[in-house]
Write a protein that holds these residues in place. Structure first.
Motif, PDB file in Angstrom:
ATOM      1  N   UNK A  90       6.084  15.741  -5.383  1.00  0.00           N
ATOM      2  CA  UNK A  90       7.389  15.152  -5.694  1.00  0.00           C
ATOM      3  C   UNK A  90       8.015  15.741  -6.967  1.00  0.00           C
ATOM      4  N   UNK A  91       7.301  16.635  -7.660  1.00  0.00           N
ATOM      5  CA  UNK A  91       7.847  17.174  -8.918  1.00  0.00           C
ATOM      6  C   UNK A  91       9.213  17.850  -8.752  1.00  0.00           C
TER       7      UNK A  91
ATOM      8  N   UNK B  39       0.823  -1.220   0.000  1.00  0.00           N
ATOM      9  CA  UNK B  39       0.000   0.000   0.000  1.00  0.00           C
ATOM     10  C   UNK B  39       0.859   1.273   0.000  1.00  0.00           C
ATOM     11  N   UNK B  40       2.167   1.127   0.191  1.00  0.00           N
ATOM     12  CA  UNK B  40       3.003   2.332   0.154  1.00  0.00           C
ATOM     13  C   UNK B  40       3.048   2.840  -1.301  1.00  0.00           C
ATOM     14  N   UNK B  41       2.900   4.135  -1.482  1.00  0.00           N
ATOM     15  CA  UNK B  41       2.753   4.664  -2.845  1.00  0.00           C
ATOM     16  C   UNK B  41       4.050   5.196  -3.436  1.00  0.00           C
ATOM     17  N   UNK B  42       5.180   4.950  -2.772  1.00  0.00           N
ATOM     18  CA  UNK B  42       6.450   5.507  -3.251  1.00  0.00           C
ATOM     19  C   UNK B  42       6.722   5.146  -4.720  1.00  0.00           C
ATOM     20  N   UNK B  43       6.596   3.863  -5.061  1.00  0.00           N
ATOM     21  CA  UNK B  43       6.947   3.428  -6.425  1.00  0.00           C
ATOM     22  C   UNK B  43       5.942   3.945  -7.437  1.00  0.00           C
ATOM     23  N   UNK B  44       4.695   4.008  -7.031  1.00  0.00           N
ATOM     24  CA  UNK B  44       3.665   4.543  -7.940  1.00  0.00           C
ATOM     25  C   UNK B  44       3.873   6.036  -8.177  1.00  0.00           C
ATOM     26  N   UNK B  45       4.310   6.760  -7.142  1.00  0.00           N
ATOM     27  CA  UNK B  45       4.574   8.190  -7.300  1.00  0.00           C
ATOM     28  C   UNK B  45       5.729   8.397  -8.280  1.00  0.00           C
ATOM     29  N   UNK B  46       6.824   7.665  -8.071  1.00  0.00           N
ATOM     30  CA  UNK B  46       7.972   7.823  -8.978  1.00  0.00           C
ATOM     31  C   UNK B  46       7.580   7.467 -10.409  1.00  0.00           C
ATOM     32  N   UNK B  47       6.855   6.350 -10.570  1.00  0.00           N
ATOM     33  CA  UNK B  47       6.470   5.927 -11.919  1.00  0.00           C
ATOM     34  C   UNK B  47       5.592   6.992 -12.575  1.00  0.00           C
ATOM     35  N   UNK B  48       4.657   7.545 -11.813  1.00  0.00           N
ATOM     36  CA  UNK B  48       3.767   8.567 -12.383  1.00  0.00           C
ATOM     37  C   UNK B  48       4.552   9.827 -12.744  1.00  0.00           C
ATOM     38  N   UNK B  49       5.545  10.161 -11.935  1.00  0.00           N
ATOM     39  CA  UNK B  49       6.379  11.335 -12.229  1.00  0.00           C
ATOM     40  C   UNK B  49       7.023  11.216 -13.603  1.00  0.00           C
ATOM     41  N   UNK B  50       7.414   9.996 -13.941  1.00  0.00           N
ATOM     42  CA  UNK B  50       8.128   9.786 -15.196  1.00  0.00           C
ATOM     43  C   UNK B  50       7.237   9.174 -16.281  1.00  0.00           C
ATOM     44  N   UNK B  51       5.928   9.108 -16.011  1.00  0.00           N
ATOM     45  CA  UNK B  51       4.968   8.586 -16.985  1.00  0.00           C
ATOM     46  C   UNK B  51       5.351   7.172 -17.440  1.00  0.00           C
ATOM     47  N   UNK B  52       5.520   6.296 -16.465  1.00  0.00           N
ATOM     48  CA  UNK B  52       5.891   4.901 -16.735  1.00  0.00           C
ATOM     49  C   UNK B  52       4.969   3.985 -15.938  1.00  0.00           C
ATOM     50  N   UNK B  53       4.823   2.732 -16.358  1.00  0.00           N
ATOM     51  CA  UNK B  53       4.124   1.783 -15.489  1.00  0.00           C
ATOM     52  C   UNK B  53       4.928   1.549 -14.211  1.00  0.00           C
ATOM     53  N   UNK B  54       4.243   1.287 -13.111  1.00  0.00           N
ATOM     54  CA  UNK B  54       4.941   1.091 -11.836  1.00  0.00           C
ATOM     55  C   UNK B  54       5.817  -0.155 -11.907  1.00  0.00           C
TER      56      UNK B  54
ATOM     57  N   UNK C 251      15.373   3.631 -10.504  1.00  0.00           N
ATOM     58  CA  UNK C 251      16.162   4.621  -9.759  1.00  0.00           C
ATOM     59  C   UNK C 251      17.422   5.003 -10.532  1.00  0.00           C
ATOM     60  N   UNK C 252      18.148   3.993 -10.982  1.00  0.00           N
ATOM     61  CA  UNK C 252      19.422   4.273 -11.638  1.00  0.00           C
ATOM     62  C   UNK C 252      19.214   4.963 -12.988  1.00  0.00           C
ATOM     63  N   UNK C 253      18.175   4.557 -13.717  1.00  0.00           N
ATOM     64  CA  UNK C 253      17.886   5.200 -15.013  1.00  0.00           C
ATOM     65  C   UNK C 253      17.651   6.695 -14.847  1.00  0.00           C
ATOM     66  N   UNK C 254      17.009   7.056 -13.719  1.00  0.00           N
ATOM     67  CA  UNK C 254      16.684   8.472 -13.514  1.00  0.00           C
ATOM     68  C   UNK C 254      17.711   9.190 -12.636  1.00  0.00           C
ATOM     69  N   UNK C 255      18.789   8.509 -12.314  1.00  0.00           N
ATOM     70  CA  UNK C 255      19.895   9.119 -11.559  1.00  0.00           C
ATOM     71  C   UNK C 255      19.486   9.467 -10.128  1.00  0.00           C
ATOM     72  N   UNK C 256      18.719   8.563  -9.517  1.00  0.00           N
ATOM     73  CA  UNK C 256      18.273   8.760  -8.134  1.00  0.00           C
ATOM     74  C   UNK C 256      19.005   7.750  -7.237  1.00  0.00           C
ATOM     75  N   UNK C 257      19.607   8.254  -6.162  1.00  0.00           N
ATOM     76  CA  UNK C 257      20.169   7.363  -5.140  1.00  0.00           C
ATOM     77  C   UNK C 257      19.126   7.218  -4.036  1.00  0.00           C
TER      78      UNK C 257
END
Ligand SMILES: NC(=O)C1=CN([C@@H]2O[C@H](COP(=O)(O)OP(=O)(O)OC[C@H]3O[C@@H](n4cnc5c(N)ncnc54)[C@H](OP(=O)(O)O)[C@@H]3O)[C@@H](O)[C@H]2O)[C@@H](O)CC1
Ligand SMILES: [K+]
Length: 428
Positions: free
Chosen positions: A162-163, A47-62, A73-79
């Motif tokens: 998160x934008x 139920x944690x929405x972290x991955x869904x938030x990141x995916x939505x930010x980049x317009x990708x499936x979760x 994470x690595x594709x978008x340069x996030x540690x």
């Protein structure tokens, strides 16, 4: 020590940070929850929405697997890591934290050009400020928690909050690669642990995600009157099944067809019925991983979806009549000929006729009939509204004849490819 304090459990972090030399922002939670420790990865509670938030930010499936999450994470340069190395805590209650010991963030900061630190919630921001900031010298931006406990924040609201994180990241533009170089790239990705079957799973899911966006947009525009839940959750299903005409998915016999089978499985599971058209029964397919993917999809399709095996031209036309979307997964990078054999030539003609009647046509990887390498077009070539090309764009898409049939081109970032591009034969 009070009774409540005795219930605290001593927790050691135990999950390695995700980062590399390209990471530009550092995202920090507090400490893995019990669900995350069980999943051995960050934000593991379903139920944690972290991955869904990141995916939505980049317009990708979760992302679904931990490997996909690491890739994202690595594709978008996030540690990604947490503030604490260990603490005493009751369950997932941040308020109960005692004896907090911070992680050594210097490990990441000395290896990566981190520009900004973001904390996912008030507790991590507070603990970061107290325990880490004096050493790092970087102030952190506090983001709202994605935990289900933070119910006041809907998914769209979280995405907006998160934008600023996305705004810090430099965009990676995948290079145009010749088809043989794409094959080499696939081999390098496989050697690093993500096989072609996994890439096909990601390709098919991405295709389904793009179809779903078209279907959602039609509902928003009032073209479809079917009631669906608000766009709070474009990432997951199942959802209510729209009663409209199914999406038609044309699958060829090779791995381009495999992408179509996987997309059918996802759309059906998300509550969007499909009509899959194939000239070969799943069990008679030879190409792998298409065969395995097709057998799995065939076994999982629900009663609202169907598979048409070698349908007549009249049956194909009937399936397309009033359909919202047609997916062209007939021929991909494996095609480079002047003519397309039956029945695919007739199916391509039917797709193009349906498009003239208003059906949205989405091509998987490359419009069928177009050579992904040379951009030469067979007599019968799919005219697409959009092309979702896999991993990297290929040169044929941008040749004059290619550009005329591809429509809008989007690249599906199926894997983290930057480490493999050095020395790749980039198309000039
Ligand atoms: N890049 C990646 O990382 C990923 C790639 N993936 C996907 O794999 C695709 C490449 O798959 P692929 O190599 O199997 O070839 P593909 O395009 O399906 O064509 C082969 C089929 O075409 C047929 N055929 C040939 N000529 C024909 C003709 N004239 N007229 C009619 N038919 C003809 C041929 O039949 P055959 O000649 O063998 O009888 C065979 O059945 C790629 O485009 C992408 O979608 C993703 O799944 C994962 C990530
Ligand atoms: K195609």
């Amino acid at each position: 020590m009070g009774e409540r304090a005795q219930e605290r459990e001593h927790i050691e972090h135990g999950i390695a940070p995700v980062f590399d030399g390209r990471s530009e922002v550092l995202v920090l939670g507090t400490m893995p929850s019990p669900a995350s420790r069980e999943a051995a990865f960050f934000y593991g509670h379903p139920q944690n929405r972290f991955w869904r938030v990141l995916a939505a930010l980049f317009d990708e499936p979760a992302p679904v697997t931990n490997g996909e999450r690491t890739d994202l994470l690595l594709r978008h340069h996030i540690a990604l890591w947490d503030v604490l190395a260990s603490c005493d805590i009751r369950g997932a209650s941040d308020a109960s934290i005692a004896n907090a010991r911070p992680n050594d963030l210097g490990r990441i900061l000395s290896a990566a050009p981190i520009r900004r630190v973001f904390c996912t919630g008030a507790t991590s921001a507070r603990l970061y400020g107290k325990l880490c900031e004096p050493a790092t010298g970087l102030a952190a931006v506090k983001l709202p928690s994605t935990s289900p406990a933070n119910a006041a924040w809907s998914l769209p609201r979280l995405v907006e909050a998160y934008r600023p994180l996305a705004a810090e990241l430099s965009l990676f533009e995948p290079p145009v690669l010749d088809v043989p170089a794409v094959v080499d790239l696939e081999a390098a990705i496989a050697a690093a642990g993500t096989g072609l079957d996994e890439l096909m799973e990601r390709a098919g899911r991405f295709l389904a995600y793009e179809v779903r966006k078209v279907l959602e947009a039609r509902v928003m525009d009032g073209v479809e009157t079917v009631a669906v839940r608000p766009a709070d959750d474009l990432q997951t299903g199942p959802r209510r099944s729209p009663a409209g005409v199914p999406t038609v998915i044309f699958c060829g016999n090779g791995n381009n067809g495999g992408d179509g089978w996987v997309a059918a499985r996802y759309l059906d599971a998300w509550g969007f019925p499909v009509c899959l058209i194939t000239a070969t029964d799943a069990s008679d397919l030879v190409a792998e991983p298409a065969r395995t993917a097709a057998l799995r999809a065939q076994a999982s399709l629900g009663p609202a979806s169907r598979v048409l095996l070698s349908p007549s031209d009249a049956e194909v036309a009937a399936a397309l009549r009033g359909a919202p979307v047609a997916v062209d997964a007939l021929l991909g990078t494996g095609f480079a000929h002047r003519t397309v054999r039956a029945p695919f030539d007739r199916w391509i003609a039917a797709i193009n006729e349906a498009r003239r009647q208003g059906v949205f046509v989405l091509a998987a990887d490359v419009p069928s009939g177009l050579s992904a390498q040379t951009g030469e077009s067979a007599a019968t070539t799919v005219q697409a509204d959009a092309t979702l090309t896999m991993i990297v764009p290929k040169p044929g898409l941008f040749a004059p004849a290619g550009a005329a049939v591809c429509g809008f081109v989007r690249t599906a970032p199926l894997a983290y490819i930057e480490p493999f591009l050095k020395g790749a034969r980039t198309h000039l």
